[in-house]
Design a protein around this motif. Sequence first.
Motif, PDB file in Angstrom:
ATOM      1  N   ARG A 244     -21.937   7.707  11.575  1.00  0.00           N
ATOM      2  CA  ARG A 244     -21.147   6.688  12.300  1.00  0.00           C
ATOM      3  C   ARG A 244     -20.332   7.474  13.438  1.00  0.00           C
ATOM      4  O   ARG A 244     -20.121   7.233  14.396  1.00  0.00           O
ATOM      5  N   LEU A 245     -19.607   8.558  13.014  1.00  0.00           N
ATOM      6  CA  LEU A 245     -18.879   9.492  13.739  1.00  0.00           C
ATOM      7  C   LEU A 245     -19.565   9.912  14.944  1.00  0.00           C
ATOM      8  O   LEU A 245     -19.150   9.936  16.105  1.00  0.00           O
ATOM      9  N   HIS A 246     -20.632  10.479  14.793  1.00  0.00           N
ATOM     10  CA  HIS A 246     -21.495  11.262  15.735  1.00  0.00           C
ATOM     11  C   HIS A 246     -22.062   9.960  16.846  1.00  0.00           C
ATOM     12  O   HIS A 246     -21.994  10.173  18.156  1.00  0.00           O
ATOM     13  N   GLU A 247     -22.444   8.778  16.133  1.00  0.00           N
ATOM     14  CA  GLU A 247     -22.559   7.480  17.216  1.00  0.00           C
ATOM     15  C   GLU A 247     -21.236   7.145  17.932  1.00  0.00           C
ATOM     16  O   GLU A 247     -21.704   7.221  19.337  1.00  0.00           O
ATOM     17  N   VAL A 248     -20.292   7.178  17.391  1.00  0.00           N
ATOM     18  CA  VAL A 248     -19.179   6.771  18.100  1.00  0.00           C
ATOM     19  C   VAL A 248     -18.798   7.927  19.169  1.00  0.00           C
ATOM     20  O   VAL A 248     -18.684   7.556  20.558  1.00  0.00           O
ATOM     21  N   LEU A 249     -19.212   9.272  18.838  1.00  0.00           N
ATOM     22  CA  LEU A 249     -18.650  10.062  19.649  1.00  0.00           C
ATOM     23  C   LEU A 249     -19.801  10.319  20.958  1.00  0.00           C
ATOM     24  O   LEU A 249     -19.349  10.445  22.262  1.00  0.00           O
ATOM     25  N   GLU A 250     -20.926  10.103  20.700  1.00  0.00           N
ATOM     26  CA  GLU A 250     -22.175   9.872  21.627  1.00  0.00           C
ATOM     27  C   GLU A 250     -21.754   8.818  22.726  1.00  0.00           C
ATOM     28  O   GLU A 250     -21.899   8.962  23.785  1.00  0.00           O
ATOM     29  N   GLN A 251     -21.298   7.568  22.288  1.00  0.00           N
ATOM     30  CA  GLN A 251     -20.812   6.579  23.056  1.00  0.00           C
ATOM     31  C   GLN A 251     -19.812   6.645  23.971  1.00  0.00           C
ATOM     32  O   GLN A 251     -19.904   6.501  25.079  1.00  0.00           O
ATOM     33  N   GLN A 252     -18.856   7.560  23.295  1.00  0.00           N
ATOM     34  CA  GLN A 252     -17.712   7.840  24.187  1.00  0.00           C
ATOM     35  C   GLN A 252     -18.242   9.037  25.378  1.00  0.00           C
ATOM     36  O   GLN A 252     -17.713   8.767  26.553  1.00  0.00           O
ATOM     37  N   LYS A 253     -18.948   9.775  24.984  1.00  0.00           N
ATOM     38  CA  LYS A 253     -19.530  10.821  25.935  1.00  0.00           C
ATOM     39  C   LYS A 253     -20.337   9.919  27.051  1.00  0.00           C
ATOM     40  O   LYS A 253     -20.197  10.330  28.152  1.00  0.00           O
ATOM     41  N   GLN A 254     -21.141   9.028  26.626  1.00  0.00           N
ATOM     42  CA  GLN A 254     -22.034   8.345  27.559  1.00  0.00           C
ATOM     43  C   GLN A 254     -20.900   7.661  28.407  1.00  0.00           C
ATOM     44  O   GLN A 254     -21.227   7.611  29.572  1.00  0.00           O
ATOM     45  N   THR A 256     -17.868   8.376  29.484  1.00  0.00           N
ATOM     46  CA  THR A 256     -17.120   9.211  30.261  1.00  0.00           C
ATOM     47  C   THR A 256     -18.334   9.695  31.253  1.00  0.00           C
ATOM     48  O   THR A 256     -17.854   9.888  32.740  1.00  0.00           O
ATOM     49  N   ALA A 257     -19.557   9.972  31.047  1.00  0.00           N
ATOM     50  CA  ALA A 257     -20.622  10.561  31.907  1.00  0.00           C
ATOM     51  C   ALA A 257     -20.805   9.531  33.115  1.00  0.00           C
ATOM     52  O   ALA A 257     -20.613   9.793  34.187  1.00  0.00           O
ATOM     53  N   ASP A 258     -20.926   8.272  32.489  1.00  0.00           N
ATOM     54  CA  ASP A 258     -21.032   6.942  33.619  1.00  0.00           C
ATOM     55  C   ASP A 258     -20.148   6.792  34.193  1.00  0.00           C
ATOM     56  O   ASP A 258     -20.145   6.907  35.450  1.00  0.00           O
ATOM     57  N   ALA A 259     -18.907   6.649  33.858  1.00  0.00           N
ATOM     58  CA  ALA A 259     -17.848   6.621  34.656  1.00  0.00           C
ATOM     59  C   ALA A 259     -17.654   7.697  35.554  1.00  0.00           C
ATOM     60  O   ALA A 259     -17.437   7.291  37.026  1.00  0.00           O
ATOM     61  N   SER A 260     -17.774   8.907  35.538  1.00  0.00           N
ATOM     62  CA  SER A 260     -17.322  10.001  36.340  1.00  0.00           C
ATOM     63  C   SER A 260     -18.522  10.060  37.235  1.00  0.00           C
ATOM     64  O   SER A 260     -18.244  10.168  38.629  1.00  0.00           O
ATOM     65  N   LEU A 310     -14.724  -2.744  29.556  1.00  0.00           N
ATOM     66  CA  LEU A 310     -15.282  -3.832  29.126  1.00  0.00           C
ATOM     67  C   LEU A 310     -16.511  -3.460  28.150  1.00  0.00           C
ATOM     68  O   LEU A 310     -16.704  -3.914  27.075  1.00  0.00           O
ATOM     69  N   LEU A 311     -17.390  -2.668  28.667  1.00  0.00           N
ATOM     70  CA  LEU A 311     -18.498  -2.215  28.220  1.00  0.00           C
ATOM     71  C   LEU A 311     -18.150  -1.348  26.939  1.00  0.00           C
ATOM     72  O   LEU A 311     -18.714  -1.501  25.873  1.00  0.00           O
ATOM     73  N   SER A 312     -17.337  -0.485  27.141  1.00  0.00           N
ATOM     74  CA  SER A 312     -16.979   0.447  25.925  1.00  0.00           C
ATOM     75  C   SER A 312     -16.409  -0.275  24.940  1.00  0.00           C
ATOM     76  O   SER A 312     -16.408  -0.237  23.703  1.00  0.00           O
ATOM     77  N   ARG A 313     -15.907  -1.481  25.199  1.00  0.00           N
ATOM     78  CA  ARG A 313     -15.028  -2.075  24.097  1.00  0.00           C
ATOM     79  C   ARG A 313     -16.148  -2.929  23.479  1.00  0.00           C
ATOM     80  O   ARG A 313     -16.058  -3.105  22.227  1.00  0.00           O
TER      81      ARG A 313
END
Lengths: 475, 216
Positions: A244-254, A256-260, A310-313
């Motif tokens: 679960r942790l890995h999944e959440v961190l991957e989503q966060q990375k995604q 951040t990458a999308d945003a930048s 919104l998407l990240s939420r």
Amino acid sequence: MSSVFHSLRWRLQLWHGAILLVAVLAFCLTAYRLAWNSQLRHIDGSLFEAGRSLGRGLMHATRGPGETAETAPEQIAQLLRAGRIPLPAELAERFRGTEPGYSYFSLYDADGHQLLHSENFPAATRPVHAGRALEETIRTVGTRREVVSGGPPKLATILGRDITPELESMRRFGWSLGALGLGVWALGLVGGWWLAGRAIKPIAAISGTASRIAGGNLSERIDTDGTDSELDQLGHVLNETFDRLHEVLEQQKQFTADASHELRTPVTILISETQRILKRDRTPEEYREAMQTCHDTAERMRRLIEALLLLSRQDAVGRGGPREACDLAPILREVVAQLAPLAERGGLRLETDLAPATCRANPAALAILASNLVGNAIQHHHAAGGVVTVACGATPGGVAFSVRDDGPGIAAEDQPHIFRRFYRADQARTGSSGHTGLGLAIAKAIADNHGGTISVQSQTGAGTCFTVALPGQPG
Amino acid sequence: MRLLVVEDDPLLLRSLAATLREEDYAVDTAADGAEGLFKAQQNTYDAILLDVMMPKLDGWAVLARLRPACRTPVLMLTARDAVPDRIKGLDSGADDYLTKPFDGDELLARLRALIRRAAGRTSPRLDLGDLAIDTAARRVHRAGVEITLTAREYSLLEYLALHRGEVVTRTELYDHLFDEDDSTFSNLLDVHVSNLRKKLGHDLIVTRRGHGYCIE
């Protein structure tokens, strides 16, 4: 482990040692007690035997030559009081000496006078008063064991023997028992330590793996040996947590990458424009124009950031907000009303066909979903005079709503991809026209979070229809 | 110098074109890959600024179709900054690669370097006798004294100087000094040449009648 008392292994060992000690001690004490009781019975048996030989000896002594009948005890008593019985030789033989194990006796009359006694009778012995009704008592005085009995009427006997040998042997027995108990206890401690170590070892392994994972290597997992033991189950639980942790961190990375990534072009515009304008003096008109460009670009960045948040939420653990029983029809009616001015500007008509459709959902999220779809339909129209139809109603599996337009349609090769983040079919312009490229991705995330589906039917030149199906009220 | 800017974001396209025009480049624009490819094949440019992520045809596809027939230097602009993307860009035929957001002055410097390299020069300075042309600062000095030229005059001088020894046709000069939006009379070229001769001396630019101009 910061102290001995914190270590599980040491605590196990301490408890184990204490319990084993208590058990061994109890055993040793009981064994000693039993052995001592057995010894006493033996001693007492020999005392009674000595008493019998005392009686026999007295009878022989009082029997006159030629008499064969046994003297009655009352007679013996009388004779004793009269002082007429000397210490017989055989009794003197039996009851003499001071070597360990010696026996002795003494006879008293009712007033406590000593009538007859063996030579080795210890002076320290307490006399008895024959006047009182005497039951036979056995007592231990120092290193001697004595029987005190009231014999024939008004006659008291003290019969005793030295039990030093027996005490010696009991002492020796006690020491051996103690040593044996200690040995057993020590062995038990060693065995317990080894056993505790074996049980604890998997914990150290799990702990080590978990530290490595927490330290950054999120793809590693704890080995579970499939035995379904308690530690195995712990391993499973931890592995799930890491997943679960890995999944959440991957989503966060995604995110951040999308945003930048998406913000690069707007930032480039800002830098380019401002650098250019500042190179030389400009007319107010030029400044105004540049400012407008910068403002529009900043607005675009703001829309993008909001869409990404919104998407990240929607991705987050809370899964997009609290649910309640709600009806699709009023939600859609509201969305249509809000977007009516936009439709009018584009020369489009908004039509509705709304039937009651209750479901369990987050109304705000559904409003965003609907707004994205209707907004898209309005934006993608090229010709004035088109129609966008919004419909909803109950279905066998729950509820559904659809947004249909008669615009240019979506090409078949694009259709599988349109729900991807930042996917732009060729016709769509970049974000400067108001598109973030995330509208459909957000719509899909919301639909997924509600356990529903979103699908599209479209043909180039023949319009597009988006359909969202949601499960109905549970139960 | 004439440049082609291919970028799908209209605001950025406008900003880049304006920046470059203010640096006295003639700038053509294209809003997607297909249009960009078409223009690149139709006209000769001194350099092309090519975005990567574009509708219709992305930057790599444009490059693939452009090369090897077209040897115009290409500078790729993109939001994709991962090393594999840079490698792909350079290996596909780009001459330089800038990631967004970039510094405007750096962009200009790299363009100048590209153009200089394409002309076979290694230094921003061109020396013609006692005439010193600083292509970076866009200034001309004769024996240490600066000579003021208009933008058009300078561009013309720079082009002829970069192609020193070659005869440059009038067509070529039109192509490289004016962009598609420029509606000029052909006479204007002669006026600029004449002005240059007045300022720099009549021996500098040689007219080859029927062919063009040349700086020897």
